[in-house]
Scaffold this motif. Structure first.
Motif, PDB file in Angstrom:
ATOM      1  N   ARG A 156       0.812  -1.220   0.000  1.00  0.00           N
ATOM      2  CA  ARG A 156       0.000   0.000   0.000  1.00  0.00           C
ATOM      3  C   ARG A 156       0.839   1.262   0.000  1.00  0.00           C
ATOM      4  O   ARG A 156       1.853   1.368   0.692  1.00  0.00           O
ATOM      5  CB  ARG A 156      -0.917   0.004   1.224  1.00  0.00           C
ATOM      6  CG  ARG A 156      -1.936   1.128   1.215  1.00  0.00           C
ATOM      7  CD  ARG A 156      -2.785   1.106   2.463  1.00  0.00           C
ATOM      8  NE  ARG A 156      -2.000   1.429   3.651  1.00  0.00           N
ATOM      9  CZ  ARG A 156      -2.507   1.531   4.867  1.00  0.00           C
ATOM     10  NH1 ARG A 156      -3.796   1.303   5.061  1.00  0.00           N
ATOM     11  NH2 ARG A 156      -1.735   1.821   5.901  1.00  0.00           N
ATOM     12  N   MET A 192      -0.021   5.230   0.777  1.00  0.00           N
ATOM     13  CA  MET A 192      -1.055   6.128   1.304  1.00  0.00           C
ATOM     14  C   MET A 192      -0.366   7.388   1.823  1.00  0.00           C
ATOM     15  O   MET A 192       0.084   7.443   2.963  1.00  0.00           O
ATOM     16  CB  MET A 192      -1.864   5.446   2.408  1.00  0.00           C
ATOM     17  CG  MET A 192      -3.077   6.246   2.862  1.00  0.00           C
ATOM     18  SD  MET A 192      -4.151   5.332   4.017  1.00  0.00           S
ATOM     19  CE  MET A 192      -3.078   5.187   5.436  1.00  0.00           C
ATOM     20  N   GLU A 234      -0.327  11.982   1.472  1.00  0.00           N
ATOM     21  CA  GLU A 234      -1.126  13.142   1.079  1.00  0.00           C
ATOM     22  C   GLU A 234      -0.334  14.427   1.194  1.00  0.00           C
ATOM     23  O   GLU A 234       0.702  14.479   1.875  1.00  0.00           O
ATOM     24  CB  GLU A 234      -2.390  13.239   1.933  1.00  0.00           C
ATOM     25  CG  GLU A 234      -2.171  13.573   3.388  1.00  0.00           C
ATOM     26  CD  GLU A 234      -2.059  12.339   4.266  1.00  0.00           C
ATOM     27  OE1 GLU A 234      -1.762  12.510   5.465  1.00  0.00           O
ATOM     28  OE2 GLU A 234      -2.252  11.222   3.774  1.00  0.00           O
ATOM     29  N   GLN A 257      -5.251  12.932  -0.717  1.00  0.00           N
ATOM     30  CA  GLN A 257      -4.505  11.697  -0.440  1.00  0.00           C
ATOM     31  C   GLN A 257      -4.497  10.770  -1.644  1.00  0.00           C
ATOM     32  O   GLN A 257      -5.509  10.591  -2.315  1.00  0.00           O
ATOM     33  CB  GLN A 257      -5.121  10.958   0.750  1.00  0.00           C
ATOM     34  CG  GLN A 257      -4.359   9.717   1.179  1.00  0.00           C
ATOM     35  CD  GLN A 257      -5.091   8.942   2.250  1.00  0.00           C
ATOM     36  OE1 GLN A 257      -6.078   8.274   1.973  1.00  0.00           O
ATOM     37  NE2 GLN A 257      -4.597   9.052   3.484  1.00  0.00           N
ATOM     38  N   TYR A 271      -4.118   6.896  -2.607  1.00  0.00           N
ATOM     39  CA  TYR A 271      -4.269   5.570  -2.007  1.00  0.00           C
ATOM     40  C   TYR A 271      -4.225   4.546  -3.139  1.00  0.00           C
ATOM     41  O   TYR A 271      -5.131   4.499  -3.974  1.00  0.00           O
ATOM     42  CB  TYR A 271      -5.601   5.470  -1.256  1.00  0.00           C
ATOM     43  CG  TYR A 271      -5.782   4.187  -0.474  1.00  0.00           C
ATOM     44  CD1 TYR A 271      -5.558   4.158   0.895  1.00  0.00           C
ATOM     45  CD2 TYR A 271      -6.182   3.007  -1.100  1.00  0.00           C
ATOM     46  CE1 TYR A 271      -5.719   2.980   1.624  1.00  0.00           C
ATOM     47  CE2 TYR A 271      -6.349   1.831  -0.388  1.00  0.00           C
ATOM     48  CZ  TYR A 271      -6.107   1.825   0.972  1.00  0.00           C
ATOM     49  OH  TYR A 271      -6.268   0.663   1.686  1.00  0.00           O
ATOM     50  N   CYS A 272      -3.151   3.748  -3.155  1.00  0.00           N
ATOM     51  CA  CYS A 272      -3.003   2.734  -4.198  1.00  0.00           C
ATOM     52  C   CYS A 272      -2.033   1.677  -3.701  1.00  0.00           C
ATOM     53  O   CYS A 272      -1.581   1.729  -2.546  1.00  0.00           O
ATOM     54  CB  CYS A 272      -2.519   3.365  -5.509  1.00  0.00           C
ATOM     55  SG  CYS A 272      -0.937   4.222  -5.364  1.00  0.00           S
TER      56      CYS A 272
END
Length: 460
Positions: free
Chosen positions: A273, A275, A277, A375, A377-378
């Motif tokens: 992950r 995550m 921002e 943010q 998120y990937c």
């Protein structure tokens, strides 16, 4: 010639040899039993040495032709040498009646010493065999990730305890069963002495049954300063190599009694992950005008297709993302922030190292005193730590680099240098090319000034 006659003949030859080298004959006649004992010991150990030599040569011949892991483990733990060490006491015990009378003190003492030696050699040989079996089990595909070392150690402890009880029974001429029944009185002491071993055994069973930890797993236990890869699981300790190459050992029952993070799920999944921002300044967020949308179409081809598609939906009277309301999280054309989210989502979908089958979002979080967090998120398809960090850094660097194109800016606490540079820019009387640390979008290629709201300039 029977065995007794053969023994007497050997004894006669030994006496003749000792007499020849100068030992008086009357002394030799008094040492018949001792000479017999020495003869028996020499024969027993010589025979064991011959068996060991033949076994080692046979094993080496096989290993030269074929790499057999089990035979390699035998050599690693010196199993052959420890097994052949059992032969002498067995031979000595069988030949003792030829040297002594069964009621003589020499016979009783020699027999006790022989059997004590036998059980001590048996402990070492069985432990070596169990270690070899443990290595063989770890090489099995189905058992590779099981804490087999802990179970092997349990068998070693149990067998060693039984052998020690038998040795004590030989010394005190008591039955081993009498000693075992008497151990009930010492149960409390044994529980105290072997507390860690018993807890380790129970924890090993639970860890194995629930598949909580395997060798090679990345685990994290902040309370024990553990953050690394499990390298060994034994009866009393779990060894973890932290990412700073320090080794941390924790008892197995701490994994059962406490909480820890096992990152195996991430390793076995399709990605790791990302995550992160940036907080955007709120006073730069604004609606998208038709002119701004046309300008942004020239920035990126896929973004142009996205804008055109949304404009067609609006012209047809359809609410944007009617077919996929969840898609709103990844951008709109209503504001420059929505357009930024759309661009970053498109950028992530075409990124070669982002897993498209897992969740992918570019979303806004709750506003804070520093602005509006946006943010990413990937999941990175490459889970190797350095590669993952490189991919994450490249995405976030691209993210912040395109913010001025969308007339957006990340929040950054001002300091004294920012105040000075702002004054120099507003004065217009200083050659800004000689001033370091000026935001690149504040200066035109010709050295002139441009307001922060007009991102047309690019200076590299």
């Amino acid at each position: 010639m029977n065995t007794s006659e053969f023994a007497q003949t050997l004894l006669h030859w030994i006496k003749e040899f000792l007499s020849w080298i100068g030992i008086p004959r009357h002394m030799l006649d008094q040492l018949d039993e001792a000479l017999f004992l020495v003869l028996i010991v020499v024969i027993a150990f010589a025979f064991a040495a011959i068996v060991h030599t033949l076994a080692v040569r046979f094993t080496r011949r096989i290993l030269e032709r074929k790499n057999v892991s089990f035979l390699g483990s035998l050599a690693k733990y010196n199993v052959l040498r420890k097994l052949t060490a059992i032969i002498p006491p067995l031979m000595i015990s069988a030949l003792l009646p030829f040297a002594f009378d069964s009621k003589s003190e020499w016979y009783v003492v020699s027999e006790k010493v022989t059997w004590i030696y036998f059980f001590i050699a048996l402990i070492f040989s069985v432990n070596a065999i169990l270690n070899t079996v443990g290595d063989a089990l770890k090489s099995e595909q189905q058992l590779q990730n099981r804490p087999m070392k802990g179970f092997i150690q349990i068998f070693q402890v149990i067998f060693s305890c039984i052998a020690v009880i038998v040795i004590v029974s030989i010394l005190i001429n008591k039955s081993p069963f009498n000693l075992i029944t008497g151990l009930g009185a010492f149960a409390a002491v044994l529980m105290l002495v072997f507390k860690d071993t018993i807890l380790g055994f129970v924890a090993g069973v639970l860890i194995s049954q629930n598949d909580m930890v395997r060798i090679g797993d990345w685990i994290e236990m902040p309370q024990n300063n553990v953050n690394g890869v499990v390298t060994d699981i034994s009866l009393n300790v779990v060894k973890v190599r932290n990412f700073d190459n320090t080794i941390v050992t924790v008892p197995p029952y701490s994994l059962v009694s406490g909480s820890f993070i096992n990152w195996r799920g991430m390793s076995d999944s399709g990605g790791r992950r990302i995550m992160r921002e940036y907080a955007l300044k709120l006073d730069y967020i604004k609606p998208c005008t038709p002119e701004f949308l046309e300008k942004m179409k020239a920035f990126d081809d896929e973004l142009a297709q996205f804008i055109t598609g949304k404009q067609q939906q609006a012209a047809e009277g359809r609410v944007a993302n009617t077919d996929n309301p969840a898609g709103l999280v990844n951008g709109t054309i209503d504001t420059n922030v929505g357009l930024l989210r759309a661009y970053m989502a498109l950028y992530l979908r075409r990124h070669p190292f982002i897993n498209k089958d897992l969740d992918l979002m570019v979303r806004t979080l709750a506003p804070t005193g520093n602005g509006l967090p946006v943010q990413i998120y990937c999941f990175s398809s490459n889970k190797n730590w350095p590669s993952y960090e490189s991919i994450q850094a490249e995405i976030m660097e691209h993210f912040v680099s395109v913010l001025p194109v969308f007339e957006l800016y990340a929040f950054q606490s001002a300091d004294a240098r920012d105040t000075i540079i702002s004054g120099l820019i507003e004065s217009g009387k200083v050659d800004l090319s000689a001033v370091g640390g000026i935001p690149w979008l504040s200066v035109l290629p010709t050295g002139g000034q441009e307001s922060p709201g007009k991102p047309g300039a690019t200076k590299n």
